[in-house]
Design a protein around this motif. Structure first.
Motif, PDB file in Angstrom:
ATOM      1  N   PHE A 124      38.169  42.202  50.170  1.00 19.80           N
ATOM      2  CA  PHE A 124      37.607  41.918  48.631  1.00 19.80           C
ATOM      3  C   PHE A 124      38.662  40.620  48.387  1.00 19.80           C
ATOM      4  CE2 PHE A 124      37.535  42.930  44.037  1.00 19.80           C
ATOM      5  CZ  PHE A 124      36.198  42.730  43.926  1.00 19.80           C
ATOM      6  N   VAL A 125      40.006  40.911  48.614  1.00 16.45           N
ATOM      7  CA  VAL A 125      41.014  40.082  47.656  1.00 16.45           C
ATOM      8  C   VAL A 125      41.280  38.914  48.830  1.00 16.45           C
ATOM      9  CG1 VAL A 125      43.008  39.874  46.168  1.00 16.45           C
ATOM     10  CG2 VAL A 125      41.783  42.191  47.092  1.00 16.45           C
ATOM     11  N   SER A 126      40.648  38.866  50.074  1.00 14.95           N
ATOM     12  CA  SER A 126      40.931  37.745  50.853  1.00 14.95           C
ATOM     13  C   SER A 126      41.388  36.660  50.692  1.00 14.95           C
ATOM     14  CB  SER A 126      39.826  37.931  51.973  1.00 14.95           C
ATOM     15  OG  SER A 126      38.639  37.461  51.285  1.00 14.95           O
ATOM     16  N   ARG A 127      40.450  35.923  49.997  1.00 19.24           N
ATOM     17  CA  ARG A 127      40.642  34.644  50.026  1.00 19.24           C
ATOM     18  C   ARG A 127      40.246  33.950  48.806  1.00 19.24           C
ATOM     19  NH1 ARG A 127      41.315  31.102  54.042  1.00 19.24           N
ATOM     20  NH2 ARG A 127      40.818  32.799  55.465  1.00 19.24           N
ATOM     21  N   GLY A 128      41.157  33.729  47.717  1.00 22.94           N
ATOM     22  CA  GLY A 128      40.944  33.019  46.579  1.00 22.94           C
ATOM     23  C   GLY A 128      40.704  33.988  45.374  1.00 22.94           C
ATOM     24  N   PHE A 129      40.632  35.379  45.820  1.00 19.73           N
ATOM     25  CA  PHE A 129      40.264  36.157  44.745  1.00 19.73           C
ATOM     26  C   PHE A 129      41.580  37.145  44.619  1.00 19.73           C
ATOM     27  CE2 PHE A 129      36.172  34.934  46.367  1.00 19.73           C
ATOM     28  CZ  PHE A 129      35.684  34.502  45.378  1.00 19.73           C
ATOM     29  N   ARG A 130      41.908  37.442  43.305  1.00 24.11           N
ATOM     30  CA  ARG A 130      43.123  38.335  43.010  1.00 24.11           C
ATOM     31  C   ARG A 130      42.653  39.260  41.899  1.00 24.11           C
ATOM     32  NH1 ARG A 130      46.402  37.163  38.987  1.00 24.11           N
ATOM     33  NH2 ARG A 130      45.660  35.047  39.162  1.00 24.11           N
ATOM     34  N   VAL A 131      42.691  40.769  41.993  1.00 28.69           N
ATOM     35  CA  VAL A 131      42.416  41.479  41.040  1.00 28.69           C
ATOM     36  C   VAL A 131      43.327  41.658  39.903  1.00 28.69           C
ATOM     37  CG1 VAL A 131      41.957  44.050  40.761  1.00 28.69           C
ATOM     38  CG2 VAL A 131      41.178  43.189  42.618  1.00 28.69           C
ATOM     39  N   ALA A 132      43.161  41.115  38.863  1.00 24.67           N
ATOM     40  CA  ALA A 132      44.147  40.841  37.835  1.00 24.67           C
ATOM     41  C   ALA A 132      44.336  41.888  36.805  1.00 24.67           C
ATOM     42  CB  ALA A 132      43.861  39.332  37.238  1.00 24.67           C
ATOM     43  N   ALA A 133      43.002  42.673  36.749  1.00 24.83           N
ATOM     44  CA  ALA A 133      43.073  43.807  35.668  1.00 24.83           C
ATOM     45  C   ALA A 133      42.353  44.960  36.011  1.00 24.83           C
ATOM     46  CB  ALA A 133      42.482  42.964  34.341  1.00 24.83           C
ATOM     47  N   VAL A 177      40.198  38.249  38.991  1.00 22.76           N
ATOM     48  CA  VAL A 177      38.910  39.191  38.747  1.00 22.76           C
ATOM     49  C   VAL A 177      39.452  40.333  37.973  1.00 22.76           C
ATOM     50  CG1 VAL A 177      37.374  40.649  40.098  1.00 22.76           C
ATOM     51  CG2 VAL A 177      38.199  38.458  40.741  1.00 22.76           C
ATOM     52  N   ALA A 178      38.699  40.840  37.119  1.00 24.14           N
ATOM     53  CA  ALA A 178      38.909  42.260  36.384  1.00 24.14           C
ATOM     54  C   ALA A 178      37.673  43.235  36.726  1.00 24.14           C
ATOM     55  CB  ALA A 178      38.927  41.916  34.873  1.00 24.14           C
ATOM     56  N   ILE A 179      38.129  44.159  37.004  1.00 25.32           N
ATOM     57  CA  ILE A 179      37.159  45.524  37.388  1.00 25.32           C
ATOM     58  C   ILE A 179      37.216  46.425  36.146  1.00 25.32           C
ATOM     59  CG2 ILE A 179      36.947  47.419  39.157  1.00 25.32           C
ATOM     60  CD1 ILE A 179      38.504  46.107  41.075  1.00 25.32           C
ATOM     61  N   GLY A 181      36.058  54.457  38.431  1.00 23.55           N
ATOM     62  CA  GLY A 181      35.622  55.578  38.818  1.00 23.55           C
ATOM     63  C   GLY A 181      35.939  55.674  40.294  1.00 23.55           C
ATOM     64  N   ASN A 182      35.154  56.581  41.221  1.00 23.10           N
ATOM     65  CA  ASN A 182      35.105  56.312  42.836  1.00 23.10           C
ATOM     66  C   ASN A 182      34.892  54.719  43.035  1.00 23.10           C
ATOM     67  OD1 ASN A 182      35.640  58.951  43.356  1.00 23.10           O
ATOM     68  ND2 ASN A 182      33.506  59.347  42.727  1.00 23.10           N
ATOM     69  N   LEU A 183      34.095  54.271  42.560  1.00 22.25           N
ATOM     70  CA  LEU A 183      33.813  52.846  43.157  1.00 22.25           C
ATOM     71  C   LEU A 183      34.864  51.771  42.606  1.00 22.25           C
ATOM     72  CD1 LEU A 183      31.637  51.128  44.661  1.00 22.25           C
ATOM     73  CD2 LEU A 183      30.216  50.950  42.488  1.00 22.25           C
ATOM     74  N   GLY A 184      34.983  51.968  41.411  1.00 22.99           N
ATOM     75  CA  GLY A 184      36.009  50.899  40.971  1.00 22.99           C
ATOM     76  C   GLY A 184      37.272  51.188  41.692  1.00 22.99           C
ATOM     77  N   ARG A 185      37.631  52.275  42.035  1.00 22.81           N
ATOM     78  CA  ARG A 185      38.994  52.625  42.769  1.00 22.81           C
ATOM     79  C   ARG A 185      38.770  52.122  44.188  1.00 22.81           C
ATOM     80  NH1 ARG A 185      41.646  57.479  40.290  1.00 22.81           N
ATOM     81  NH2 ARG A 185      39.545  57.744  39.173  1.00 22.81           N
ATOM     82  N   ALA A 186      37.743  52.182  44.678  1.00 21.33           N
ATOM     83  CA  ALA A 186      37.471  51.632  46.206  1.00 21.33           C
ATOM     84  C   ALA A 186      37.591  50.189  46.137  1.00 21.33           C
ATOM     85  CB  ALA A 186      35.907  52.023  46.594  1.00 21.33           C
ATOM     86  N   LEU A 187      36.961  49.404  45.047  1.00 19.13           N
ATOM     87  CA  LEU A 187      37.019  47.998  44.984  1.00 19.13           C
ATOM     88  C   LEU A 187      38.255  47.534  44.851  1.00 19.13           C
ATOM     89  CD1 LEU A 187      33.768  47.488  42.925  1.00 19.13           C
ATOM     90  CD2 LEU A 187      33.966  47.417  45.345  1.00 19.13           C
ATOM     91  N   ALA A 188      39.230  48.322  44.139  1.00 16.65           N
ATOM     92  CA  ALA A 188      40.556  47.908  43.897  1.00 16.65           C
ATOM     93  C   ALA A 188      41.494  47.776  45.114  1.00 16.65           C
ATOM     94  CB  ALA A 188      40.988  48.785  42.613  1.00 16.65           C
ATOM     95  N   ASN A 189      41.093  48.594  46.022  1.00 12.29           N
ATOM     96  CA  ASN A 189      41.762  48.958  47.057  1.00 12.29           C
ATOM     97  C   ASN A 189      41.249  48.135  48.296  1.00 12.29           C
ATOM     98  OD1 ASN A 189      43.870  50.976  46.622  1.00 12.29           O
ATOM     99  ND2 ASN A 189      42.326  52.297  45.847  1.00 12.29           N
ATOM    100  N   TYR A 190      40.180  47.792  48.172  1.00 14.21           N
ATOM    101  CA  TYR A 190      39.388  47.148  49.196  1.00 14.21           C
ATOM    102  C   TYR A 190      39.990  45.818  49.671  1.00 14.21           C
ATOM    103  CZ  TYR A 190      35.579  44.977  51.881  1.00 14.21           C
ATOM    104  OH  TYR A 190      34.703  44.417  52.768  1.00 14.21           O
ATOM    105  N   GLY A 191      40.472  45.562  50.712  1.00 15.03           N
ATOM    106  CA  GLY A 191      41.461  44.601  51.116  1.00 15.03           C
ATOM    107  C   GLY A 191      40.584  43.415  51.218  1.00 15.03           C
TER     108      GLY A 191
END
Lengths: 231, 231
Positions: A112-121, A94-96, A100-110
């Motif tokens: 979110f990445v729980s199962r099958g998803f990986r923040v790659a960029a 997943v790329a974000i 900003g505030n929201l993007g940062r929150a999403l990147a840190n959101y645990g």
DNA sequence: GCGACTTTGTGCGTCGGTTCACAAAGGGAT
DNA sequence: ATCCCTTTGTGAACCGACGCACAAAGTCGC
């Protein structure tokens, strides 16, 4: 165009409403698995997921016949089947875009990445944040968008940009071959057929709540007196 | 219970699907108003909002007969009517519970407070953040929940707590008289009748996207060739 | 003042989704 | 081995929502 035969349903054609609930069932089931529960009835699982048991059974029946009459469903097995159906047995890069505030929150959101998803960029246009490290990931410049998508195999893009930039970024993302977008910007994106956009709009959710809240208030004050209103 | 007469529709009974689209129309209309557009046809407004024009007209007809045949709708007037219907002519005090990454982002999110909404309180259980100032607002301790809700007239609560705390906070919030909740925690909240809960679940949205993405991938690779699978 | 043109408001057929209710299927006790 | 009890899977009625297509209504030009 793309008319469906209608009488005979495509065997793999799972109704959209069902797809939207499968993650709910999955979450309830993984919770049960962690607590060591081996089997569960449709009644119990439905309660845990907050739905009607008939609906749950019909939903699961679209995946196959995975229950045992008189017993219920085996938790582990059902977790696997739903995960497979949702495509969570592979992992998705997943790329974000927009840190900003929201993007940062999403990147840190645990979760979110729980199962099958990986923040790659992480990508942004602001030179101020490009180069920063957020959640262990370097923020790339938006100019690198196409290259980053290709190089890291990104297949899902999360848009957390300002509204004004969203459509433009969306176009580039689509041109780069991405067909799944989760949009947080408050705009209606226009995309070609075959591209799936899902929208999360905080402001709209609040407005819907306000509508109902006002309705309740109206009912209380003017309600009993002029008791018209749906009677 | 609460059966509706059904043949004759309650004049104020606006369909849920319509309510969910009104904010979309409102957003498109305010944009037009800013650009100085005075009147708009259902066709143009529908395009701007990304819906079918017949649907738009039917939606608006539930509010009243505010259009002029042969001309269209007056933008300013329609903005006012929709705002009034949604309850945005008064302002709503919103409390955000849970000031983690997400709660912080929400507190700072501009479009969030755009119209009719005002973040009136931030609450958290962590002594580390209590007392901090975020977006110009002091963070209060969760123990103050009931007092803050009463004192500041909070009528909508946003839950951005960890999943484990959500139900407990929810119960307290409901006991304090709040009947509108926007829940970001990945749990199914159980609330008494009359309390409206809306849910935003990032993880679920991603899983739905993954489903469709996998589907497209299947269709491309194995689809045409071994089109069997459950045949 | 009148006719042609534009656009709204809506009746109606259709469709997807929800719920009820029950027959079929399996397990466990005796 | 048989019977009873539990729970699944699904047929069918119901319900809301969607979109077509058109009549009603109002405007603008002449």
């Amino acid at each position: 165009m793309s008319r469906r035969p209608s009488p005979t349903r495509d065997p793999r054609g799972i109704p959209e409403a069902t797809v939207a609930r499968l993650p709910l069932y999955l979450r309830a089931l993984t919770g049960m698995a962690e607590r060591g529960i081996a089997t569960v009835s449709s009644e119990d699982l439905a309660t845990a997921a907050g739905v009607n048991s008939a609906k749950l059974r019909k939903d699961l029946s679209h995946l196959g016949s995975y229950g045992t009459r008189g017993v219920g469903y085996e938790v582990e097995y059902l977790v696997y089947q739903i995960s497979r159906e949702l495509g969570l047995t592979q992992d998705w890069a997943v790329a974000i875009v927009g840190v900003g505030n929201l993007g940062r929150a999403l990147a840190n959101y645990g979760g979110f990445v729980s199962r099958g998803f990986r923040v790659a960029a992480l990508l942004d246009a602001d030179p101020e944040v490009v180069g920063d490290t957020i959640a262990g990931l370097n923020v790339d410049h938006i100019d690198e968008l196409e290259a980053v998508i290709k190089r890291r195999g990104v297949s899902i893009v999360v848009l957390a940009t300002p509204a004004a930039a969203a459509q433009q970024v969306c176009d580039r993302v689509v041109a780069a071959g991405v067909t799944s977008i989760l949009n947080f910007a408050p705009v209606v994106l226009s995309v070609p057929d075959g591209v799936e956009v899902r929208k999360v709009d905080l402001s709209i959710e609040l407005q819907i709540l306000a509508f109902h809240e006002q309705r309740k208030a109206d009912r209380e004050s003017g309600g009993p007196v002029m008791a018209v209103e749906s009677q």
